[in-house]
Scaffold this active site. Structure first.
Site, PDB file in Angstrom:
ATOM      1  N   ASN A 149     -16.339 -60.229-126.207  1.00  0.00           N
ATOM      2  CA  ASN A 149     -15.917 -59.433-127.360  1.00  0.00           C
ATOM      3  C   ASN A 149     -15.541 -57.983-127.055  1.00  0.00           C
ATOM      4  OD1 ASN A 149     -18.818 -59.375-126.983  1.00  0.00           O
ATOM      5  ND2 ASN A 149     -18.917 -58.143-128.818  1.00  0.00           N
ATOM      6  N   GLU A 245     -28.791 -58.102-123.070  1.00  0.00           N
ATOM      7  CA  GLU A 245     -28.247 -57.533-124.303  1.00  0.00           C
ATOM      8  C   GLU A 245     -27.745 -58.716-125.110  1.00  0.00           C
ATOM      9  OE1 GLU A 245     -28.123 -54.277-125.122  1.00  0.00           O
ATOM     10  OE2 GLU A 245     -28.995 -53.581-123.260  1.00  0.00           O
ATOM     11  N   CYS A 279     -21.776 -57.387-131.601  1.00  0.00           N
ATOM     12  CA  CYS A 279     -23.224 -57.585-131.645  1.00  0.00           C
ATOM     13  C   CYS A 279     -23.905 -56.665-132.647  1.00  0.00           C
ATOM     14  CB  CYS A 279     -23.817 -57.383-130.259  1.00  0.00           C
ATOM     15  SG  CYS A 279     -23.437 -55.782-129.559  1.00  0.00           S
TER      16      CYS A 279
HETATM   17  P1  NAD Z   1     -22.015 -66.359-124.280  1.00  0.00           P
HETATM   18  O1  NAD Z   1     -23.491 -66.291-124.229  1.00  0.00           O
HETATM   19  O2  NAD Z   1     -21.382 -67.635-124.661  1.00  0.00           O
HETATM   20  O3  NAD Z   1     -21.369 -65.954-122.869  1.00  0.00           O
HETATM   21  C1  NAD Z   1     -21.643 -64.704-122.262  1.00  0.00           C
HETATM   22  C2  NAD Z   1     -21.390 -64.821-120.772  1.00  0.00           C
HETATM   23  O4  NAD Z   1     -22.373 -65.695-120.219  1.00  0.00           O
HETATM   24  C3  NAD Z   1     -20.035 -65.427-120.401  1.00  0.00           C
HETATM   25  O5  NAD Z   1     -19.549 -64.778-119.245  1.00  0.00           O
HETATM   26  C4  NAD Z   1     -20.379 -66.854-120.104  1.00  0.00           C
HETATM   27  O6  NAD Z   1     -19.462 -67.487-119.235  1.00  0.00           O
HETATM   28  C5  NAD Z   1     -21.728 -66.673-119.425  1.00  0.00           C
HETATM   29  N1  NAD Z   1     -22.575 -67.849-119.411  1.00  0.00           N
HETATM   30  C6  NAD Z   1     -22.704 -68.817-120.333  1.00  0.00           C
HETATM   31  N2  NAD Z   1     -23.607 -69.723-119.941  1.00  0.00           N
HETATM   32  C7  NAD Z   1     -24.072 -69.318-118.731  1.00  0.00           C
HETATM   33  C8  NAD Z   1     -25.014 -69.826-117.797  1.00  0.00           C
HETATM   34  N3  NAD Z   1     -25.673 -70.957-118.024  1.00  0.00           N
HETATM   35  N4  NAD Z   1     -25.236 -69.131-116.669  1.00  0.00           N
HETATM   36  C9  NAD Z   1     -24.588 -67.991-116.415  1.00  0.00           C
HETATM   37  N5  NAD Z   1     -23.665 -67.475-117.239  1.00  0.00           N
HETATM   38  C10 NAD Z   1     -23.421 -68.116-118.396  1.00  0.00           C
HETATM   39  O7  NAD Z   1     -21.554 -65.172-125.274  1.00  0.00           O
HETATM   40  P2  NAD Z   1     -20.093 -64.815-125.803  1.00  0.00           P
HETATM   41  O8  NAD Z   1     -19.691 -65.845-126.821  1.00  0.00           O
HETATM   42  O9  NAD Z   1     -19.178 -64.472-124.702  1.00  0.00           O
HETATM   43  O10 NAD Z   1     -20.433 -63.435-126.556  1.00  0.00           O
HETATM   44  C11 NAD Z   1     -20.998 -63.396-127.811  1.00  0.00           C
HETATM   45  C12 NAD Z   1     -22.475 -63.108-127.785  1.00  0.00           C
HETATM   46  O11 NAD Z   1     -22.734 -61.941-127.021  1.00  0.00           O
HETATM   47  C13 NAD Z   1     -23.016 -62.806-129.177  1.00  0.00           C
HETATM   48  O12 NAD Z   1     -24.244 -63.441-129.350  1.00  0.00           O
HETATM   49  C14 NAD Z   1     -23.178 -61.310-129.169  1.00  0.00           C
HETATM   50  O13 NAD Z   1     -24.106 -60.808-130.076  1.00  0.00           O
HETATM   51  C15 NAD Z   1     -23.562 -61.050-127.760  1.00  0.00           C
HETATM   52  N6  NAD Z   1     -23.279 -59.657-127.410  1.00  0.00           N
HETATM   53  C16 NAD Z   1     -24.328 -58.788-127.283  1.00  0.00           C
HETATM   54  C17 NAD Z   1     -24.069 -57.446-127.012  1.00  0.00           C
HETATM   55  C18 NAD Z   1     -25.185 -56.463-126.828  1.00  0.00           C
HETATM   56  O14 NAD Z   1     -24.941 -55.416-126.219  1.00  0.00           O
HETATM   57  N7  NAD Z   1     -26.382 -56.722-127.321  1.00  0.00           N
HETATM   58  C19 NAD Z   1     -22.760 -56.994-126.867  1.00  0.00           C
HETATM   59  C20 NAD Z   1     -21.733 -57.923-127.021  1.00  0.00           C
HETATM   60  C21 NAD Z   1     -22.002 -59.255-127.290  1.00  0.00           C
END
Ligand code: NAD
Length: 473
Positions: A149, A245, A279
């Site tokens: 995002n 995060e 987020c």
């Molecule tokens: P996601 O959890 O689907 O993916 C995030 C990353 O993790 C991607 O690079 C993905 O390929 C990787 N990933 C997924 N499964 C994995 C595994 N088993 N091992 C290693 N890597 C893996 O999240 P998304 O859909 O890309 O982003 C949305 C989420 O991120 C929302 O829940 C949002 O709240 C959160 N987010 C949090 C913050 C924060 O700072 N707190 C900021 C932005 C987004």
């Protein structure tokens, strides 16, 4: 684009298509990394650390200053990449690119403030002849895993402090938005970062995630993403540092003495920024009953003015969700809430990946749009009568990233600041306000540890104690 392994930009036959979610056109491809590529990345990062740990603070800072300058000079190019591969409108993307310049610049500045302290050895009998101190040393190989995002600035929040600290990094960007991240790494190399200091591995998280996460050569995982992936990663990580995060369902209280125009404007923007895929996006609005109807009228009026559509047009306020599948998920969640008694005040419609900005009321507590992170352009309005109950309601879910309150009463503001259970409370701003250098992170399922350059540097370094025993002193 290619991935960066062992100092080489490499391609692979198996590729991942990067598409523009607005029209599904293929913008580019990136290689889908294999398990051999994972091994190359790990081995090379270990070599890279031997270089980065010996670099001076001056050199690390100069590379980061130069990186910031390169991004600043090519701000439009970065903004277009962010807007095309992701959900953001071009105006939102420009803001992200300029925040990235700030994030990298602050990382350079913070590299000069990685401090230690002298230790009062004589504070316990037996230590009279001892003198010493602690200093902070880089932790080693940092594995940075980033979400879709904020495809540039959230990557900068990991690479900036990791380099500032003297670590080497393996970056695994989101597979749907890897291009902005790769451009950032190109800028870092152009700025003089040694080749092995960074690896970029593009691939599917579920395929290459476990061998990266569980490898003992990785000393810290810095993950931003959803709770489910976060839990999985934590279960595989073994003994290493983890920064997480994660998501939220940000609550905002609007008290009866609030500046209504300010609250409406901030909360509409906070609900629909990046099509709600944020987020800290506003999800639950707890509004004092005395002003509920007036707030609701203005909130819906302003929402209805939002122009949705083509991200690349200056006048567009909100673009599509990241995929049509995600828009369908939000649609089904809204339909579920409606079937349980919720009322759609505006929105509730979908065209492909475009989900209209949606405002709901009478949302029952068991509806997914209430109790799960929606991560889409919907917001719920709830009337509240009592501050204690509003705070209890805000705290009732298993997340706690940021919370907010609009009020002109300092007592109300202080009470909310102390009682809201989360990583930060915004007063007279929505939850969607973040300065990149502030400590940022959550409690409960919203995360572990803090980002925000100075704070990331603490997480990405370890204290080492040095004690001189001086019997002849
Ligand atoms: P996601 O959890 O689907 O993916 C995030 C990353 O993790 C991607 O690079 C993905 O390929 C990787 N990933 C997924 N499964 C994995 C595994 N088993 N091992 C290693 N890597 C893996 O999240 P998304 O859909 O890309 O982003 C949305 C989420 O991120 C929302 O829940 C949002 O709240 C959160 N987010 C949090 C913050 C924060 O700072 N707190 C900021 C932005 C987004």
């Amino acid at each position: 684009m290619k991935m960066l392994l062992n100092g080489q930009w490499v391609d692979r036959e198996e590729k991942i298509e990067v598409t523009d979610p607005y029209d599904n056109s293929v913008i580019d491809t990136v290689p889908s990394a294999s398990l051999d590529d994972v091994e190359t990345a790990l081995a090379s990062a270990v070599k890279g650390f031997e270089t980065t740990r010996r670099m001076t603070v001056y050199d690390r800072a100069q590379i980061l200053y130069k990186t910031a300058e390169i991004i600043s000079d090519r701000l439009d190019e970065f903004a277009i990449t962010i807007a095309r591969e992701g959900s953001k409108t071009i105006r939102e993307a420009r803001k992200e690119a300029s925040r990235c310049v700030n994030t990298i610049t602050c990382s350079a500045e913070e590299s000069k403030r990685i401090l230690g302290e002298t230790i009062p050895w004589d504070s316990f009998p037996g230590g009279e002849k001892r003198r010493g101190y602690y200093y902070r040393f880089p932790i080693g190989v940092v594995l940075a895993i980033t979400p879709f995002n904020d495809p540039l600035n959230l990557v900068a929040h990991k690479l900036g402090p990791a380099i500032a600290a003297g670590n080497s990094v393996i970056l695994k960007p989101a597979s749907v938005t890897p291009l902005s991240a790769i451009k950032l790494v190109e800028a870092m190399l152009e700025a003089g970062l040694p080749e092995n200091a960074i690896q970029v591995i593009t691939g599917i998280g579920s395929k290459i995630g476990d061998p990266l996460v569980s490898d003992e050569r990785v000393r810290m995982i810095s993950f931003t993403g959803g709770v489910e992936a976060g839990k999985h990663i934590a279960s595989k990580a073994g003994i290493k540092k983890i920064g997480m995060e994660l998501g939220s369902d940000s609550p905002v209280i609007v008290w009866k003495d609030a500046d209504l125009a300010l609250a409406v404007e901030s909360c509409v923007s906070g609900s629909f920024w990046a099509a709600g895929q944020n987020c800290i996006g506003v999800q639950r609005l707890l509004i004092h009953r005395d002003i509920y109807d007036e707030f609701k009228t203005h909130f819906v009026e302003l929402t209805n003015k939002y122009k949705i559509g083509d991200k690349m047009k200056e006048e567009t306020d909100m673009g599509p969700m990241i995929t049509e599948a995600e828009a369908k998920r939000v649609e089904s969640w809204v339909n579920e809430a409606v079937s349980k008694g919720a009322k759609v005040l505006t929105g509730g419609t979908r065209t492909g990946a475009l989900y209209a900005p949606t405002v709901l009321e009478h949302v029952p507590p068991d509806a997914a749009v209430h109790c799960e992170e929606v991560f889409g352009p919907t917001v719920n309005l709830y009337p509240v009568d009592d501050l204690d109950k509003a705070i209890a309601e805000a705290n009732s879910l298993p997340y706690g990233l940021l919370a907010a309150i609009f009020t002109s009463n300092v007592d109300v503001a202080f009470k909310a600041a102390y009682e809201l259970d989360c990583g930060g409370v915004m007063i007279n701003d929505s939850t969607d306000y973040r300065l990149d250098s502030m400590p940022f992170g959550g409690v409960k399922y919203s995360g572990l540890g803090r980002e925000g350059l100075k704070f990331s540097l603490q997480e990405m370094t370890e204290p080492k104690v040095v004690c001189f025993n001086l019997p002849n002193m």
